[in-house]
Scaffold this active site. Structure first.
Site, PDB file in Angstrom:
ATOM      1  N   SER A   9       5.027 -10.026  20.263  1.00  0.00           N
ATOM      2  CA  SER A   9       5.162  -9.963  21.718  1.00  0.00           C
ATOM      3  C   SER A   9       3.795  -9.734  22.359  1.00  0.00           C
ATOM      4  O   SER A   9       3.237  -8.641  22.302  1.00  0.00           O
ATOM      5  CB  SER A   9       6.101  -8.811  22.089  1.00  0.00           C
ATOM      6  OG  SER A   9       6.107  -8.662  23.492  1.00  0.00           O
ATOM      7  N   HIS A  34       5.125 -14.725  21.162  1.00  0.00           N
ATOM      8  CA  HIS A  34       6.188 -14.462  22.130  1.00  0.00           C
ATOM      9  C   HIS A  34       5.569 -14.115  23.483  1.00  0.00           C
ATOM     10  O   HIS A  34       4.842 -13.126  23.617  1.00  0.00           O
ATOM     11  CB  HIS A  34       7.065 -13.301  21.647  1.00  0.00           C
ATOM     12  CG  HIS A  34       8.292 -13.081  22.469  1.00  0.00           C
ATOM     13  ND1 HIS A  34       9.431 -13.845  22.328  1.00  0.00           N
ATOM     14  CD2 HIS A  34       8.551 -12.202  23.460  1.00  0.00           C
ATOM     15  CE1 HIS A  34      10.343 -13.427  23.203  1.00  0.00           C
ATOM     16  NE2 HIS A  34       9.842 -12.428  23.888  1.00  0.00           N
ATOM     17  N   ASP A  36       6.314 -13.071  27.129  1.00  0.00           N
ATOM     18  CA  ASP A  36       7.286 -12.549  28.100  1.00  0.00           C
ATOM     19  C   ASP A  36       6.781 -12.854  29.500  1.00  0.00           C
ATOM     20  O   ASP A  36       5.786 -12.277  29.945  1.00  0.00           O
ATOM     21  CB  ASP A  36       7.450 -11.039  27.912  1.00  0.00           C
ATOM     22  CG  ASP A  36       8.247 -10.717  26.669  1.00  0.00           C
ATOM     23  OD1 ASP A  36       7.792  -9.912  25.847  1.00  0.00           O
ATOM     24  OD2 ASP A  36       9.330 -11.304  26.516  1.00  0.00           O
ATOM     25  N   MET A  38       7.552 -12.569  33.261  1.00  0.00           N
ATOM     26  CA  MET A  38       8.431 -11.788  34.142  1.00  0.00           C
ATOM     27  C   MET A  38       7.977 -11.940  35.599  1.00  0.00           C
ATOM     28  O   MET A  38       6.780 -11.959  35.870  1.00  0.00           O
ATOM     29  CB  MET A  38       8.376 -10.317  33.758  1.00  0.00           C
ATOM     30  CG  MET A  38       8.761 -10.051  32.314  1.00  0.00           C
ATOM     31  SD  MET A  38       8.694  -8.274  31.966  1.00  0.00           S
ATOM     32  CE  MET A  38       8.963  -8.273  30.196  1.00  0.00           C
ATOM     33  N   HIS A  67       9.523 -16.695  26.796  1.00  0.00           N
ATOM     34  CA  HIS A  67      10.756 -15.974  27.169  1.00  0.00           C
ATOM     35  C   HIS A  67      10.722 -15.827  28.692  1.00  0.00           C
ATOM     36  O   HIS A  67      10.028 -14.956  29.224  1.00  0.00           O
ATOM     37  CB  HIS A  67      10.775 -14.616  26.458  1.00  0.00           C
ATOM     38  CG  HIS A  67      11.951 -13.756  26.822  1.00  0.00           C
ATOM     39  ND1 HIS A  67      12.028 -12.423  26.452  1.00  0.00           N
ATOM     40  CD2 HIS A  67      13.092 -14.018  27.506  1.00  0.00           C
ATOM     41  CE1 HIS A  67      13.160 -11.910  26.901  1.00  0.00           C
ATOM     42  NE2 HIS A  67      13.826 -12.853  27.535  1.00  0.00           N
ATOM     43  N   MET A  69      11.832 -14.643  31.938  1.00  0.00           N
ATOM     44  CA  MET A  69      12.638 -13.628  32.634  1.00  0.00           C
ATOM     45  C   MET A  69      12.333 -13.752  34.123  1.00  0.00           C
ATOM     46  O   MET A  69      11.672 -12.908  34.750  1.00  0.00           O
ATOM     47  CB  MET A  69      12.303 -12.227  32.107  1.00  0.00           C
ATOM     48  CG  MET A  69      12.808 -12.002  30.693  1.00  0.00           C
ATOM     49  SD  MET A  69      12.192 -10.508  29.924  1.00  0.00           S
ATOM     50  CE  MET A  69      10.688 -11.151  29.186  1.00  0.00           C
ATOM     51  N   MET A 138      18.947 -10.276  23.519  1.00  0.00           N
ATOM     52  CA  MET A 138      18.203  -9.096  23.936  1.00  0.00           C
ATOM     53  C   MET A 138      18.839  -7.867  23.308  1.00  0.00           C
ATOM     54  O   MET A 138      20.050  -7.635  23.464  1.00  0.00           O
ATOM     55  CB  MET A 138      18.206  -8.958  25.462  1.00  0.00           C
ATOM     56  CG  MET A 138      17.362  -9.976  26.215  1.00  0.00           C
ATOM     57  SD  MET A 138      15.668 -10.101  25.653  1.00  0.00           S
ATOM     58  CE  MET A 138      15.069  -8.439  25.973  1.00  0.00           C
ATOM     59  N   PHE A 144      10.788  -4.238  29.814  1.00  0.00           N
ATOM     60  CA  PHE A 144       9.757  -3.290  29.371  1.00  0.00           C
ATOM     61  C   PHE A 144       9.721  -3.173  27.859  1.00  0.00           C
ATOM     62  O   PHE A 144      10.750  -3.269  27.197  1.00  0.00           O
ATOM     63  CB  PHE A 144      10.025  -1.895  29.977  1.00  0.00           C
ATOM     64  CG  PHE A 144      10.028  -1.899  31.480  1.00  0.00           C
ATOM     65  CD1 PHE A 144      11.222  -2.040  32.179  1.00  0.00           C
ATOM     66  CD2 PHE A 144       8.834  -1.815  32.195  1.00  0.00           C
ATOM     67  CE1 PHE A 144      11.237  -2.090  33.573  1.00  0.00           C
ATOM     68  CE2 PHE A 144       8.835  -1.864  33.589  1.00  0.00           C
ATOM     69  CZ  PHE A 144      10.040  -1.995  34.278  1.00  0.00           C
ATOM     70  N   GLY A 146       8.848  -0.712  24.505  1.00  0.00           N
ATOM     71  CA  GLY A 146       8.983   0.713  24.216  1.00  0.00           C
ATOM     72  C   GLY A 146      10.335   1.324  24.504  1.00  0.00           C
ATOM     73  O   GLY A 146      10.485   2.539  24.546  1.00  0.00           O
ATOM     74  N   ASP A 177      15.081  -9.573  20.312  1.00  0.00           N
ATOM     75  CA  ASP A 177      13.955  -9.139  21.128  1.00  0.00           C
ATOM     76  C   ASP A 177      14.249  -7.772  21.744  1.00  0.00           C
ATOM     77  O   ASP A 177      15.137  -7.631  22.566  1.00  0.00           O
ATOM     78  CB  ASP A 177      13.725 -10.177  22.252  1.00  0.00           C
ATOM     79  CG  ASP A 177      12.523  -9.848  23.117  1.00  0.00           C
ATOM     80  OD1 ASP A 177      12.281 -10.592  24.091  1.00  0.00           O
ATOM     81  OD2 ASP A 177      11.839  -8.851  22.833  1.00  0.00           O
ATOM     82  N   GLY A 178      13.437  -6.777  21.276  1.00  0.00           N
ATOM     83  CA  GLY A 178      13.581  -5.457  21.884  1.00  0.00           C
ATOM     84  C   GLY A 178      13.834  -4.404  20.834  1.00  0.00           C
ATOM     85  O   GLY A 178      14.860  -4.455  20.156  1.00  0.00           O
TER      86      GLY A 178
HETATM   87  C1  DX5 Z   1      11.475  -6.706  26.799  1.00  0.00           C
HETATM   88  C2  DX5 Z   1      10.318  -7.245  26.004  1.00  0.00           C
HETATM   89  C3  DX5 Z   1      10.079  -6.320  24.804  1.00  0.00           C
HETATM   90  C4  DX5 Z   1       8.839  -6.583  24.042  1.00  0.00           C
HETATM   91  C5  DX5 Z   1       8.908  -5.940  22.668  1.00  0.00           C
HETATM   92  O1  DX5 Z   1      11.714  -7.510  27.878  1.00  0.00           O
HETATM   93  O2  DX5 Z   1      10.580  -8.579  25.577  1.00  0.00           O
HETATM   94  O3  DX5 Z   1      11.158  -6.483  23.954  1.00  0.00           O
HETATM   95  O4  DX5 Z   1       8.615  -7.920  23.921  1.00  0.00           O
HETATM   96  O5  DX5 Z   1       8.612  -4.615  22.809  1.00  0.00           O
HETATM   97  P1  DX5 Z   1       9.290  -3.411  21.960  1.00  0.00           P
HETATM   98  O6  DX5 Z   1       9.219  -3.742  20.485  1.00  0.00           O
HETATM   99  O7  DX5 Z   1       8.414  -2.246  22.326  1.00  0.00           O
HETATM  100  O8  DX5 Z   1      10.687  -3.297  22.460  1.00  0.00           O
HETATM  101 ZN    ZN Z   2      10.810 -11.159  25.208  1.00  0.00          ZN
END
Ligand code: DX5
Ligand code: ZN
Length: 222
Positions: A9, A34, A36, A38, A67, A69, A138, A144, A146, A177-178
């Site tokens: 990510s 990956h 993200d 957003m 991804h 979002m 997801m 986010f 963490g 993912d997550g």
């Molecule tokens: C959420 C993100 C997170 C990130 C991965 O929208 O897509 O999932 O990439 O971060 P961790 O492993 O910290 O969840």
């Molecule tokens: Zn993602």
């Protein structure tokens, strides 16, 4: 079952050390980056924009795993320089025109995926699964890094694998993912996941170097 694939990510990466990070990824044959994307509207956060993605594209040949979002993703797909081998997922929850978005991704030559938030049931795929190459499940609420895993999504992975296989879609890959931590990755793999988004809970975690994290995750998902 094909070997698991790693998709680090990039929102978790250290952009002040990007060259070394990408070299480590290439040395470890990570399958995707990956990204993200957003918009601060579909999710309460803003991350990598189109210009950062363009710069990344210019300095690495690793395929991208976009991804999206964002709201109205069907109108934003053309913002990106999609390549054959790229993955692009759009959220089922982000547009009334999700089939149009998926069709557009495929027209542009990339692999199309639909992303489902933790509470979104699998039956939304009934008239969409025939068009997709992968499903992004997801395992946290998007927006986010963490976060803690949403526990019931671990079983959802197994349910999704059963859903796909029962309908003749065994070729459709499952991406997770997550909070893909090392212990969670083992459960996710056992439940049928194919592509693993590595973030702060594993490869970018403080307890290991990136190299150590990639080796550890690879050993779990092979
Ligand atoms: C959420 C993100 C997170 C990130 C991965 O929208 O897509 O999932 O990439 O971060 P961790 O492993 O910290 O969840
Ligand atoms: Zn993602």
């Amino acid at each position: 079952m094909l070997a698991g694939k790693i998709s680090p990510s990039m929102m978790c990466a250290d952009f002040t050390d990007l060259k070394r990070t990408l070299e480590t990824f290439e040395k470890n044959d990570v399958e995707y980056l990956h990204l993200d994307i957003m918009d601060g509207h579909f999710v309460p956060n803003i991350t990598l924009g189109e210009s950062v993605v363009k710069q990344l594209r210019a300095i690495t040949s690793i395929p991208f795993d976009y991804h999206l979002m964002v709201t109205d993703p069907e109108n934003k797909i053309d913002w990106f320089d999609l390549r054959e081998g790229d993955l692009v997922s759009v959220h089922y929850e982000s547009t009334p025109h999700v089939q149009r978005a998926v069709a557009k991704i495929k027209d542009r030559g990339a692999k199309a995926g639909v992303a489902l938030n933790p509470a979104t049931p699998l039956n939304v795929l009934d008239y969409l699964v025939c068009d997709v190459d992968f499903i992004l499940l997801m395992t946290v609420n998007p927006g986010f890094a963490g976060q803690k895993v949403v526990k019931q999504t671990l079983d959802k992975i197994a349910d999704a694998r059963t859903y796909l296989d029962a309908r003749g879609y065994a070729h459709v890959m499952l991406e997770v993912d997550g909070c893909v931590s090392y212990p969670n990755a083992a459960v996710m793999r056992a439940n049928g996941a194919d592509i693993f988004v590595g973030g702060t809970s594993s490869i970018f975690g403080a307890s290991n170097t990136l190299q150590q994290g990639l080796e550890k995750l690879r050993a779990i998902i092979r």
